[in-house]
Write a protein that holds these residues in place. Structure first.
Motif, PDB file in Angstrom:
ATOM      1  N   GLU A 352       5.905   6.639  39.948  1.00  0.00           N
ATOM      2  CA  GLU A 352       5.596   5.226  39.719  1.00  0.00           C
ATOM      3  C   GLU A 352       4.696   5.114  38.488  1.00  0.00           C
ATOM      4  OE1 GLU A 352       3.858   3.631  43.237  1.00  0.00           O
ATOM      5  OE2 GLU A 352       5.602   4.071  44.496  1.00  0.00           O
ATOM      6  N   GLY A 353       4.995   4.170  37.622  1.00  0.00           N
ATOM      7  CA  GLY A 353       4.140   3.922  36.465  1.00  0.00           C
ATOM      8  C   GLY A 353       4.574   4.623  35.208  1.00  0.00           C
ATOM      9  N   PHE A 354       5.145   5.834  35.332  1.00  0.00           N
ATOM     10  CA  PHE A 354       5.631   6.568  34.170  1.00  0.00           C
ATOM     11  C   PHE A 354       7.112   6.271  34.045  1.00  0.00           C
ATOM     12  CE2 PHE A 354       6.598  11.015  32.338  1.00  0.00           C
ATOM     13  CZ  PHE A 354       6.420  10.565  31.042  1.00  0.00           C
ATOM     14  N   ALA A 355       7.470   5.429  33.075  1.00  0.00           N
ATOM     15  CA  ALA A 355       8.821   4.886  33.003  1.00  0.00           C
ATOM     16  C   ALA A 355       9.529   5.346  31.737  1.00  0.00           C
ATOM     17  CB  ALA A 355       8.766   3.358  33.044  1.00  0.00           C
ATOM     18  N   PRO A 356      10.870   5.386  31.745  1.00  0.00           N
ATOM     19  CA  PRO A 356      11.610   5.729  30.531  1.00  0.00           C
ATOM     20  C   PRO A 356      11.219   4.817  29.372  1.00  0.00           C
ATOM     21  CG  PRO A 356      13.072   5.730  32.422  1.00  0.00           C
ATOM     22  CD  PRO A 356      11.766   5.175  32.903  1.00  0.00           C
ATOM     23  N   GLY A 357      10.978   5.429  28.220  1.00  0.00           N
ATOM     24  CA  GLY A 357      10.529   4.682  27.054  1.00  0.00           C
ATOM     25  C   GLY A 357       9.028   4.560  26.950  1.00  0.00           C
ATOM     26  N   GLY A 358       8.301   5.051  27.962  1.00  0.00           N
ATOM     27  CA  GLY A 358       6.850   5.091  27.925  1.00  0.00           C
ATOM     28  C   GLY A 358       6.367   6.490  27.587  1.00  0.00           C
ATOM     29  N   ALA A 359       5.075   6.758  27.807  1.00  0.00           N
ATOM     30  CA  ALA A 359       4.518   8.059  27.437  1.00  0.00           C
ATOM     31  C   ALA A 359       3.167   8.256  28.100  1.00  0.00           C
ATOM     32  CB  ALA A 359       4.377   8.163  25.920  1.00  0.00           C
ATOM     33  N   THR A 360       2.690   9.500  28.083  1.00  0.00           N
ATOM     34  CA  THR A 360       1.325   9.811  28.484  1.00  0.00           C
ATOM     35  C   THR A 360       0.738  10.791  27.478  1.00  0.00           C
ATOM     36  OG1 THR A 360       1.970  11.703  29.872  1.00  0.00           O
ATOM     37  CG2 THR A 360       1.828   9.537  30.948  1.00  0.00           C
ATOM     38  N   LEU A 361      -0.585  10.800  27.379  1.00  0.00           N
ATOM     39  CA  LEU A 361      -1.314  11.774  26.564  1.00  0.00           C
ATOM     40  C   LEU A 361      -2.465  12.321  27.383  1.00  0.00           C
ATOM     41  CD1 LEU A 361      -1.956  13.255  23.904  1.00  0.00           C
ATOM     42  CD2 LEU A 361      -3.331  11.257  23.235  1.00  0.00           C
ATOM     43  N   HIS A 362      -2.453  13.634  27.590  1.00  0.00           N
ATOM     44  CA  HIS A 362      -3.551  14.330  28.246  1.00  0.00           C
ATOM     45  C   HIS A 362      -4.148  15.273  27.214  1.00  0.00           C
ATOM     46  CE1 HIS A 362      -0.907  13.426  31.909  1.00  0.00           C
ATOM     47  NE2 HIS A 362      -1.898  12.545  31.890  1.00  0.00           N
ATOM     48  N   SER A 363      -5.333  14.931  26.751  1.00  0.00           N
ATOM     49  CA  SER A 363      -5.945  15.636  25.635  1.00  0.00           C
ATOM     50  C   SER A 363      -6.557  16.958  26.070  1.00  0.00           C
ATOM     51  CB  SER A 363      -7.010  14.739  24.988  1.00  0.00           C
ATOM     52  OG  SER A 363      -6.417  13.547  24.491  1.00  0.00           O
ATOM     53  N   ALA A 364      -7.020  17.728  25.107  1.00  0.00           N
ATOM     54  CA  ALA A 364      -7.572  19.052  25.368  1.00  0.00           C
ATOM     55  C   ALA A 364      -8.680  18.969  26.413  1.00  0.00           C
ATOM     56  CB  ALA A 364      -8.107  19.661  24.078  1.00  0.00           C
ATOM     57  N   MET A 365      -8.536  19.748  27.465  1.00  0.00           N
ATOM     58  CA  MET A 365      -9.490  19.901  28.557  1.00  0.00           C
ATOM     59  C   MET A 365      -9.678  18.647  29.415  1.00  0.00           C
ATOM     60  SD  MET A 365     -10.134  22.966  28.718  1.00  0.00           S
ATOM     61  CE  MET A 365     -10.031  24.469  27.761  1.00  0.00           C
ATOM     62  N   THR A 366      -8.819  17.651  29.228  1.00  0.00           N
ATOM     63  CA  THR A 366      -8.844  16.480  30.107  1.00  0.00           C
ATOM     64  C   THR A 366      -8.015  16.789  31.352  1.00  0.00           C
ATOM     65  OG1 THR A 366      -9.134  14.891  28.308  1.00  0.00           O
ATOM     66  CG2 THR A 366      -8.165  14.067  30.337  1.00  0.00           C
ATOM     67  N   PRO A 367      -8.600  16.654  32.560  1.00  0.00           N
ATOM     68  CA  PRO A 367      -7.864  17.026  33.770  1.00  0.00           C
ATOM     69  C   PRO A 367      -6.710  16.073  34.057  1.00  0.00           C
ATOM     70  CG  PRO A 367      -9.958  16.007  34.342  1.00  0.00           C
ATOM     71  CD  PRO A 367      -9.973  16.192  32.857  1.00  0.00           C
ATOM     72  N   PRO A 370      -0.614  15.825  39.588  1.00  0.00           N
ATOM     73  CA  PRO A 370       0.160  14.878  40.405  1.00  0.00           C
ATOM     74  C   PRO A 370      -0.701  13.726  40.913  1.00  0.00           C
ATOM     75  CG  PRO A 370       0.538  17.147  41.091  1.00  0.00           C
ATOM     76  CD  PRO A 370      -0.597  17.175  40.142  1.00  0.00           C
ATOM     77  N   ASP A 371      -0.076  12.563  41.039  1.00  0.00           N
ATOM     78  CA  ASP A 371      -0.797  11.434  41.624  1.00  0.00           C
ATOM     79  C   ASP A 371      -0.912  11.644  43.139  1.00  0.00           C
ATOM     80  OD1 ASP A 371       1.699  10.730  42.721  1.00  0.00           O
ATOM     81  OD2 ASP A 371       2.074   9.195  41.218  1.00  0.00           O
ATOM     82  N   SER A 372      -1.663  10.766  43.800  1.00  0.00           N
ATOM     83  CA  SER A 372      -1.957  10.954  45.226  1.00  0.00           C
ATOM     84  C   SER A 372      -0.693  10.912  46.070  1.00  0.00           C
ATOM     85  CB  SER A 372      -2.956   9.895  45.698  1.00  0.00           C
ATOM     86  OG  SER A 372      -2.473   8.581  45.437  1.00  0.00           O
ATOM     87  N   LYS A 373       0.255  10.064  45.730  1.00  0.00           N
ATOM     88  CA  LYS A 373       1.494   9.974  46.501  1.00  0.00           C
ATOM     89  C   LYS A 373       2.265  11.286  46.431  1.00  0.00           C
ATOM     90  CE  LYS A 373       5.722   7.240  46.951  1.00  0.00           C
ATOM     91  NZ  LYS A 373       6.507   6.076  46.431  1.00  0.00           N
ATOM     92  N   CYS A 374       2.360  11.853  45.232  1.00  0.00           N
ATOM     93  CA  CYS A 374       3.061  13.117  45.070  1.00  0.00           C
ATOM     94  C   CYS A 374       2.344  14.234  45.816  1.00  0.00           C
ATOM     95  CB  CYS A 374       3.182  13.453  43.585  1.00  0.00           C
ATOM     96  SG  CYS A 374       3.933  15.063  43.235  1.00  0.00           S
ATOM     97  N   PHE A 375       1.005  14.267  45.717  1.00  0.00           N
ATOM     98  CA  PHE A 375       0.247  15.319  46.401  1.00  0.00           C
ATOM     99  C   PHE A 375       0.471  15.276  47.912  1.00  0.00           C
ATOM    100  CE2 PHE A 375      -3.458  16.714  48.779  1.00  0.00           C
ATOM    101  CZ  PHE A 375      -3.611  18.001  48.301  1.00  0.00           C
TER     102      PHE A 375
END
Length: 437
Positions: A352-367, A370-375
């Motif tokens: 949920e929330g991560f959709a086709p045509g979107g994106a995420t960026l997790h920078s160096a050493m940023t934790p 999985p989201d809570s639902k996936c966990f």
């Protein structure tokens, strides 16, 4: 479009001539005193002349006119959201997610639809990367583009790209990628709303990763990479524009003929495409979740052994069979920067929330992880053999460089999901005096 025939292989020496001009490729030498059919010989070099033979990349083009025939280049604002200014906004270590980027309704071609999201480094020093999205709805008309700064790895997400290059034509659909290497002139024709991602590298060129203990076969196989065959256009076109990306800025020159007038060519410095369906997945068949490096399609190495300027990694449909294992990606902090995009479907760790045509960026050493639902689901699931990511294709641009967002990526696009961090807020405290078996 021309008939879509291709030469296959990766890093090999190729040769091609347009069948309308048989014998146009000189034999025995690269630069004869007079080329067949009155053509001009022109070399395109992607590496230093003295690079080791196994790294040397160059191609000879036999063309109707040499590419030097044009008016002087002048600065243009045709790609106003293309930038390598990494100081536009303050640094931000937070997890970042973008909702699907909007495709404009006004006439926008590939060049004017280039938008830089984040990056690092300096093309003048030939060190760094940039990540862009292209958001367009119209074909390039009487124009071509080339990148003096580095290579483009193009990932379509919506709409088919008809790419005309000096070497020939390629059709690139979602779930395929194309690489247009430094200096190669190309034009993109689209039919309707089109969106995708671009990884640009300044340091060198993409190569297949070494396989090590995997052995001779696996991941992306060289024979599945396709290169176009020669297809020339002998056209007088007054006012034809050549756009040059140079030191992060875009310049424009005018000429009166098509630049796609290469009748024959040979060499190993070529544009190419690859279908992600052909990737041979390697995965654990016992326990634990393997590092994402096993999903590397292409890499641009740095001068440090085992450290990449950029890796292109995919997460395709595959069987998951690990026992006694939390199967989704684990929670982690990483010295690399990870930019993820979604071509189609639902990514397993963020449905949920991560959709086709979107994106995420997790920078160096940023934790991240999985989201809570996936966990919760993965922690209690019955661990039968299961095919996962069916109908899905997520990818990652991973880099050893610490990337900064542009003003367009952080503010102007208005697509940052400021509630992204909330997907982890409901992770429960499970610590207990009891041993968890």
């Amino acid at each position: 479009m021309a008939e879509l025939k291709y030469l296959s292989g990766f890093g090999s020496e190729f040769s091609s001539e347009d069948p309308r001009r048989p014998g146009s490729l000189p034999q025995g030498q690269n630069n004869p005193q007079r080329c067949p059919y009155g053509l001009y010989a022109e070399q395109l070099s992607g590496t230093a002349f003295t690079a080791p033979r196994h790294e040397n990349r160059r191609s000879w083009l036999y063309r109707i006119r040499p590419s030097v025939i044009h008016e002087p280049f002048k600065r243009t604002n045709s790609a106003k959201f293309l930038t390598h200014n990494w100081d536009e906004v303050d640094p931000d270590p937070n997890q970042t997610r973008w909702l699907p980027f909007d495709i404009p309704s006004a006439f926008t071609d590939f060049v004017s639809g280039l938008h830089t999201v984040c990056g690092a480094g300096d093309p003048r020093a030939r060190h760094g990367i940039a990540i862009h999205v292209f958001l367009c709805n119209a074909p390039m008309e009487k124009s071509a583009f080339y990148n003096s700064d580095g290579d483009f790895l193009i990932v379509p997400q919506q709409g088919t790209l008809q790419i005309t290059t000096e070497f020939g034509k390629m059709e690139v659909r979602p779930n395929e990628i194309a690489v247009i290497q430094q200096g190669m002139r190309f034009a993109v024709h689209v039919d309707g709303p089109t969106r995708g991602y671009i990884l640009e590298v300044f340091d060198g060129h993409f190569k297949l990763p070494d396989l090590g203990p995997i052995g001779a076969n696996g991941l992306a196989n060289p024979r599945d990479f396709l290169t176009p065959v020669a297809h020339y256009a002998d056209e007088e076109i007054p006012g034809f524009k050549i756009f040059s990306k140079y030191q992060g800025a875009v310049f424009e020159a005018v000429q009166n003929h098509s630049p796609f007038d290469v009748v024959a060519w040979h060499g190993n410095y070529v544009p190419y495409k690859y279908c992600l369906d052909n990737f041979m997945v390697i995965n654990s068949v016992s326990f634990d979740h393997c590092d994402p490096s096993i999903f590397t399609v292409l890499t641009c190495p740095s001068t440090k052994a085992g450290v990449a300027i950029a890796d292109f990694v995919i997460f395709p449909p595959r069987w998951s069979v690990q026992e006694h294992t939390f199967r989704p990606p684990y929670y982690h902090r990483n010295c690399m920067s990870e930019f993820m995009g979604l071509i189609l479907g639902n990514y397993e760790a963020k449905e949920e929330g991560f959709a086709p045509g979107g994106a995420t960026l997790h920078s160096a050493m940023t934790p991240h992880g999985p989201d809570s639902k996936c966990f919760n689901a993965a922690s209690t699931a019955k661990l039968d053999a299961e095919k996962i990511a069916v109908g899905t294709q997520a990818f990652m641009f991973e880099s050893s460089l610490s990337m900064a967002m542009t003003k367009w990526g952080a503010e102007t696009c208005q697509k940052v999901d400021h509630k992204y961090y909330e997907c982890w807020k409901n992770l429960p405290k499970l610590f207990s005096d009891e041993v968890n078996v």
